[in-house]
Design a protein around this motif. Structure first.
Motif, PDB file in Angstrom:
ATOM      1  N   PRO A 239      51.110  41.168  36.560  1.00 25.42           N
ATOM      2  CA  PRO A 239      50.299  41.415  35.361  1.00 25.42           C
ATOM      3  C   PRO A 239      49.375  42.608  35.575  1.00 25.42           C
ATOM      4  O   PRO A 239      48.676  42.678  36.588  1.00 25.42           O
ATOM      5  CB  PRO A 239      49.483  40.121  35.239  1.00 25.42           C
TER       6      PRO A 239
ATOM      7  N   HIS B 277      44.877  41.398  44.830  1.00 23.14           N
ATOM      8  CA  HIS B 277      44.738  42.177  43.605  1.00 23.14           C
ATOM      9  C   HIS B 277      45.058  43.658  43.869  1.00 23.14           C
ATOM     10  O   HIS B 277      44.461  44.555  43.267  1.00 23.14           O
ATOM     11  CB  HIS B 277      43.312  42.033  43.059  1.00 23.14           C
ATOM     12  N   GLY B 278      45.965  43.898  44.804  1.00 21.53           N
ATOM     13  CA  GLY B 278      46.290  45.284  45.142  1.00 21.53           C
ATOM     14  C   GLY B 278      45.110  46.016  45.760  1.00 21.53           C
ATOM     15  O   GLY B 278      45.004  47.237  45.654  1.00 21.53           O
TER      16      GLY B 278
ATOM     17  N   ALA C 289      47.160  47.655  32.131  1.00 24.45           N
ATOM     18  CA  ALA C 289      47.110  49.095  31.885  1.00 24.45           C
ATOM     19  C   ALA C 289      48.383  49.734  31.347  1.00 24.45           C
ATOM     20  O   ALA C 289      48.378  50.920  31.023  1.00 24.45           O
ATOM     21  CB  ALA C 289      46.727  49.810  33.179  1.00 24.45           C
TER      22      ALA C 289
ATOM     23  N   ARG D  62      55.823  49.062  47.946  1.00 25.21           N
ATOM     24  CA  ARG D  62      56.243  50.401  47.503  1.00 25.21           C
ATOM     25  C   ARG D  62      57.686  50.706  47.854  1.00 25.21           C
ATOM     26  O   ARG D  62      58.247  51.676  47.358  1.00 25.21           O
ATOM     27  CB  ARG D  62      55.357  51.492  48.143  1.00 25.21           C
TER      28      ARG D  62
ATOM     29  N   GLY E 299      52.852  45.795  41.121  1.00 21.08           N
ATOM     30  CA  GLY E 299      51.891  46.260  40.122  1.00 21.08           C
ATOM     31  C   GLY E 299      52.037  47.748  39.907  1.00 21.08           C
ATOM     32  O   GLY E 299      52.702  48.216  38.986  1.00 21.08           O
TER      33      GLY E 299
HETATM   34  C1  LIG Z   1      46.010  49.012  36.666  1.00 20.92           C
HETATM   35  C2  LIG Z   1      46.077  47.592  37.137  1.00 20.92           C
HETATM   36  C3  LIG Z   1      45.667  46.569  36.286  1.00 20.92           C
HETATM   37  C4  LIG Z   1      45.717  45.251  36.726  1.00 20.92           C
HETATM   38  N1  LIG Z   1      45.370  44.247  35.859  1.00 20.92           N
HETATM   39  C5  LIG Z   1      45.497  42.952  36.266  1.00 20.92           C
HETATM   40  C6  LIG Z   1      45.279  41.898  35.352  1.00 20.92           C
HETATM   41  O1  LIG Z   1      45.005  42.121  34.175  1.00 20.92           O
HETATM   42  N2  LIG Z   1      45.377  40.629  35.823  1.00 20.92           N
HETATM   43  C7  LIG Z   1      45.704  40.343  37.134  1.00 20.92           C
HETATM   44  O2  LIG Z   1      45.781  39.175  37.515  1.00 20.92           O
HETATM   45  N3  LIG Z   1      45.951  41.328  38.000  1.00 20.92           N
HETATM   46  C8  LIG Z   1      45.876  42.624  37.597  1.00 20.92           C
HETATM   47  N4  LIG Z   1      46.166  43.628  38.473  1.00 20.92           N
HETATM   48  C9  LIG Z   1      46.609  43.289  39.839  1.00 20.92           C
HETATM   49  C10 LIG Z   1      48.136  43.126  39.879  1.00 20.92           C
HETATM   50  O3  LIG Z   1      48.553  41.996  39.162  1.00 20.92           O
HETATM   51  C11 LIG Z   1      48.651  42.980  41.312  1.00 20.92           C
HETATM   52  O4  LIG Z   1      47.988  41.917  41.946  1.00 20.92           O
HETATM   53  C12 LIG Z   1      48.493  44.249  42.131  1.00 20.92           C
HETATM   54  O5  LIG Z   1      48.700  45.399  41.343  1.00 20.92           O
HETATM   55  C13 LIG Z   1      49.481  44.233  43.272  1.00 20.92           C
HETATM   56  O6  LIG Z   1      49.336  45.353  44.091  1.00 20.92           O
HETATM   57  P1  LIG Z   1      50.237  46.669  43.952  1.00 20.92           P
HETATM   58  O7  LIG Z   1      49.704  47.423  42.800  1.00 20.92           O
HETATM   59  O8  LIG Z   1      50.012  47.349  45.245  1.00 20.92           O
HETATM   60  O9  LIG Z   1      51.663  46.231  43.743  1.00 20.92           O
HETATM   61  C14 LIG Z   1      46.149  44.954  38.049  1.00 20.92           C
HETATM   62  C15 LIG Z   1      46.577  45.990  38.889  1.00 20.92           C
HETATM   63  C16 LIG Z   1      46.559  47.299  38.436  1.00 20.92           C
HETATM   64  C17 LIG Z   1      47.067  48.377  39.349  1.00 20.92           C
END
Ligand SMILES: Cc1cc2nc3c(=O)[nH]c(=O)nc-3n(C[C@H](O)[C@H](O)[C@H](O)COP(=O)(O)O)c2cc1C
Length: 392
Positions: A81, A283-284, A84, A318, A337
């Protein structure tokens, strides 16, 4: 599409997204928080794991297919999720959802996404999961859960790692905010990126109007240029606790997962609340900057939970080899994500499809080199070093 043709891996898609998006939007997608320690740790945990190829195994019949919650998936990957996609591309969530459906993997729609969950369910097809951010007024959360149930979503994912808003200092510096502010810096940034301004914002303006958070409760659905489009005080999560999970379990008959579990005691406690899956995620790296890499905490959690629920990992994927490494350490699947968001930013559905296919191809090659015909054959046996050396 020329921009996509020149992208051979996720890092190329990132570079192309950087060229296309205004700096503020790109950094919102790409960066993390504070000193970017967790972002770097997530990546180096994957990079530090070395594999050994296995020779002379007939892998001509190999497949990345797997089963997730009793249903087939073309590879052990799900779209994470993210709020963005609708900023990266016109109706970006729909583009991502269609790409996921075409590739045979589930998509998770964020509470903060800009396309209504009902529209996605009507138009995208495929397997759909819904991510919940909990509202201070719990009745608002219950309304959202009811909507997701009525729209036929297969799974509800409650994000549990976001007690407070993170320190994203770069957003203050680059002028990016939701709702957009009209600082000269941000307006100049937008003006310098005409492909995005016309192709995304221009298209919204000439069709459905400025996007809004269509999954928020009606009274909070301000557009991205006005109103309470960002996360408001109403959506602060610092009161979220286990009692809420008990209520969600009661209200949600389908698959229930917690996203953002980092501790074994939390994972084991989640089992007693009847959750079907946990997502090991930081959360990345976007929330707590000193968070441990998810790949490093995964083995202990997966080992303790065993087959009692489905363990999924995200943060830092990645490359297809990253998926294999996560599977070896006990994940049943990964979420992506940024990797798939970069693709969406460069080419909408085609770009998201390209990102998925890059990861799938790389995963397939890693399976072939390591002598794995099925995802069930992936284990720490393919590792060079003793992975426990990473454990604390
Ligand atoms: C731009 C962006 C917006 C995100 N928004 C949410 C969100 O609305 N809800 C949520 O649970 N996680 C959110 N995340 C976290 C992602 O769900 C996920 O945990 C994370 O992107 C994983 O890491 P990665 O980007 O390295 O794959 C967001 C991540 C990004 C990059």
């Amino acid at each position: 599409m020329a921009a996509l043709d020149n992208c051979y891996n996720i890092f190329d898609l990132r570079a192309a997204a950087k060229r296309r998006l205004p700096k503020g939007v790109f950094e919102f997608v790409d960066r993390a928080t504070e000193d970017h320690l967790a972002l770097a740790a997530n990546r180096s945990a994957f990079e530090d794991v070395k594999l050994r190829h296995r020779s002379l195994v007939d892998v001509s019949g190999r497949s990345t297919k797997t089963m997730l919650f009793g249903k087939p998936a073309a590879l052990p990957m799900v779209i994470a999720p993210t709020g963005a996609a609708g900023l990266c591309w016109y109706r970006g969530e729909l583009a991502l959802a269609k790409a996921a459906a075409a590739a045979g993997i589930p998509l998770t729609l964020s509470t903060a996404s800009m396309t209504a969950m009902e529209t996605i369910a009507d138009q995208a097809g495929g397997r759909l999961w819904f991510q919940l951010y909990v509202w201070k007024r719990r009745d608002l959360s219950y309304q959202i859960i009811e909507r997701a149930k009525n729209a036929g979503y297969e799974a509800l994912i409650v994000t549990v790692d976001s007690a407070v808003a993170p320190n994203r200092e770069y957003n203050s510096r680059n002028g990016f905010a939701l709702p957009f502010n009209t600082s000269p810096r941000f307006l100049l940034d937008v003006a310098l990126h005409p492909a995005w301004t016309l192709g995304v914002m221009g298209r919204y303006l000439t069709t459905i109007g400025m996007p809004k958070h269509e999954n928020y409760p009606t009274q909070f659905q301000g557009t991205i240029t006005s109103g309470s489009a960002g996360r408001t005080d109403e959506m602060r999560l610092d009161s979220l606790n286990w009692d809420d999970i008990a209520v969600f379990r009661d209200k949600w008959p389908g698959i229930l997962m917690l996203k953002g579990v980092n501790r074994t005691d939390d994972a084991l406690k989640a089992l007693t609340y009847g959750v079907d899956g946990i997502i090991v995620s930081n959360h990345g790296g976007r929330n707590m900057d000193s968070a441990a890499a998810t790949l490093d905490v995964l083995p202990e959690i997966a080992g303790a939970v065993g087959d009692k629920c489905t363990v999924i990992l995200d943060s830092g994927i990645r490359r297809g080899s990253d998926v294999v490494k996560a599977m070896a350490l006990g994940a049943k699947a990964v979420l992506t994500g940024r990797a798939t968001l970069y693709g969406t930013a460069v080419g909408g559905q085609d770009g998201a499809s390209k990102a998925i296919s890059i990861i799938k191809t790389e995963m397939d090659k890693t399976m072939a080199y390591t002598g794995c015909n099925t995802v069930d054959e992936i284990s720490t046996d393919i590792f060079f070093q003793d992975w426990r050396s990473n454990q604390h």
